[in-house]
Enzyme design. Structure first.
Site, PDB file in Angstrom:
ATOM      1  N   SER A 185       0.784  -1.232   0.000  1.00  0.00           N
ATOM      2  CA  SER A 185       0.000   0.000   0.000  1.00  0.00           C
ATOM      3  C   SER A 185       0.814   1.279   0.000  1.00  0.00           C
ATOM      4  O   SER A 185       0.308   2.340  -0.383  1.00  0.00           O
ATOM      5  CB  SER A 185      -0.942   0.003   1.214  1.00  0.00           C
ATOM      6  OG  SER A 185      -0.193  -0.019   2.417  1.00  0.00           O
ATOM      7  N   HIS A 213      -5.457  -4.151  -0.872  1.00  0.00           N
ATOM      8  CA  HIS A 213      -5.364  -3.098  -1.889  1.00  0.00           C
ATOM      9  C   HIS A 213      -5.395  -3.660  -3.310  1.00  0.00           C
ATOM     10  O   HIS A 213      -5.209  -2.918  -4.273  1.00  0.00           O
ATOM     11  CB  HIS A 213      -4.097  -2.272  -1.673  1.00  0.00           C
ATOM     12  CG  HIS A 213      -4.151  -1.414  -0.454  1.00  0.00           C
ATOM     13  ND1 HIS A 213      -4.647  -0.131  -0.467  1.00  0.00           N
ATOM     14  CD2 HIS A 213      -3.789  -1.666   0.829  1.00  0.00           C
ATOM     15  CE1 HIS A 213      -4.583   0.376   0.754  1.00  0.00           C
ATOM     16  NE2 HIS A 213      -4.069  -0.533   1.555  1.00  0.00           N
ATOM     17  N   LYS A 243     -12.289  -0.895   1.484  1.00  0.00           N
ATOM     18  CA  LYS A 243     -11.526  -0.101   0.522  1.00  0.00           C
ATOM     19  C   LYS A 243     -12.289  -0.053  -0.801  1.00  0.00           C
ATOM     20  O   LYS A 243     -13.207   0.732  -0.938  1.00  0.00           O
ATOM     21  CB  LYS A 243     -10.108  -0.661   0.404  1.00  0.00           C
ATOM     22  CG  LYS A 243      -9.309  -0.475   1.699  1.00  0.00           C
ATOM     23  CD  LYS A 243      -7.901  -0.975   1.596  1.00  0.00           C
ATOM     24  CE  LYS A 243      -7.078  -0.598   2.823  1.00  0.00           C
ATOM     25  NZ  LYS A 243      -7.561  -1.165   4.092  1.00  0.00           N
TER      26      LYS A 243
END
Length: 396
Positions: A185, A213, A243
């Site tokens: 990330s 991610h 996310k």
């Protein structure tokens, strides 16, 4: 408050502020979209993990409202008593389909997943090979398991092979596991999963990928493992629902026996109240949208590539990112903090990232373009970056 605690807090908080390592939290006034309001000012938001813009998507809000009316605002119990509702099962079935696995289990957060899954399978008689740049939740999960932690150099396959061979041939451990982030990330680089799987098969390593991610971003949305076509080769697929999915929670996807074991042995599942019905239904709808269309995924990549090209053309060091994550690496912590503050004053919210999140001397402002940004927004941001970069001597 005790004198010892007062002294400890005072000295250490002052030290963090002096070194430019103190983090100020800015409350957002309203929704977390491509434009946010902080302190009464509107700012172009480049610090959100809301990759696909789903956190404010009207389709998710609508099903969330309906779920509250039907199920209430809370699950009312832990999953193993009577906190498992039919919507939880539907979410887990949808995740398994999305990730290409036999089954899945949902948790209250991605952090909880790593605390839960690693310690449920690994113990003091085992060893874990862990990439040195793995997320803090992986590090804490490894520590909790009490397994021997063997760090290997970041994405260094020769080092991983050497240490896997040594661990296997030592005969000291019952089980060996290799753990990596799918997408790292801070720099946006992608794990070398094909090589990792090859080494794992050679030395009988359990494979564990945290794709926080990568899910929604790679593999046309299905994640890093799918990106490499390795869904049948990775034992643990970890992801968040907070996310790209845009809501809250986390999950582990894998074989049915693994998921059954986590349901009876992973402590966050056993001892934390279940995810709220509205969140569960919204997560399910978000994943369905990703399986129905790649529109949001494609727009994210278009915006990410556009911002990258603009910042690189100006002369910023954007590192080695292979994903929409776009760091501007400044180096010095105090200069990084000043850079972030000046961007804020000019109309761009791009948070500084400094030690201990990244190594000392590698401070950066991390940009997270989303599918919800327009080209006009990104052009404004690039213009502000140029102005502030030249003002602070970062650009020539």
């Amino acid at each position: 408050m005790s004198k010892a605690l007062t002294s400890f807090l005072g000295e250490n908080l002052a030290d963090l502020k002096d070194k430019g390592l103190y983090n100020i939290i800015d409350p957002v006034e309203g929704p977390n979209g491509p434009i946010i309001k902080i302190g009464g000012r509107e700012l172009i938001n480049l610090s959100s993990n809301n990759y696909l813009g789903l956190a404010t998507d009207s389709r998710l809000k609508e099903v969330g409202k309906q779920a509250i009316d039907q199920y209430g605002v809370g699950a009312g119990a832990v999953r193993t008593i009577n906190g498992t509702m039919d919507v939880h099962l539907k979410l887990e079935e949808t995740i398994a389909t999305f990730k290409g696995t036999e089954a899945a289990i949902a948790y209250q957060s991605g952090f909880n997943c790593n605390m839960a899954a690693i310690s449920a399978v690994m113990d003091k008689h085992d060893a874990i090979l862990s990439d040195e740049l793995n997320h803090a939740s992986i590090i804490d999960g490894c520590r909790l398991s009490k397994a021997k932690i063997i760090r290997f150099n970041h994405s260094d396959m020769e080092d991983l092979r050497k240490k896997a061979k040594e661990a296997k041939e030592s005969g000291l451990y019952n089980k060996l596991m290799v753990i990596t982030d799918g997408v790292f990330s801070m720099d946006g680089d992608i794990a070398k999963l094909p090589e990792i799987v090859e080494i794992a098969e050679e030395f009988d390593l359990i494979t564990y990928v945290d794709d926080a991610h990568g899910s929604g971003v790679l593999g046309k949305g299905a994640g890093t493992v799918k990106h490499f076509g390795l869904s049948d080769k990775v034992d643990f697929q970890i992801g968040t629902l907070s996310k790209a999915i845009g809501v809250v929670g986390g999950y582990v996807a894998g074989k049915s026996d693994l998921i059954d074991w986590l349901k009876v042995r992973s402590r966050p599942f056993l001892f934390s109240t279940a995810l709220t019905p509205a969140d569960v239904v919204a997560c399910t709808r978000a994943i369905e949208l990703l399986m129905e269309s790649t529109e949001l995924h494609d727009r994210l990549w278009e915006n990410g590539n556009y911002l990258k090209a603009g910042l690189k053309a100006l002369g910023f060091d954007i590192g080695v990112s292979e994903t929409p994550i776009t760091p501007c690496i400044i180096g010095d912590e105090k200069l990084t903090q000043t850079f972030s503050q000046r961007l804020n004053e000019e109309g761009v919210y791009a948070k500084s990232i400094v030690f201990p999140t990244v190594p000392k001397g590698t401070g950066r402002v991390r940009n997270m373009p989303t599918a919800a940004h327009t080209k006009d927004m990104l052009d404004q941001a690039i213009s502000i970056y140029e102005k502030v970069g030249k003002e602070l001597g970062i650009l020539a």
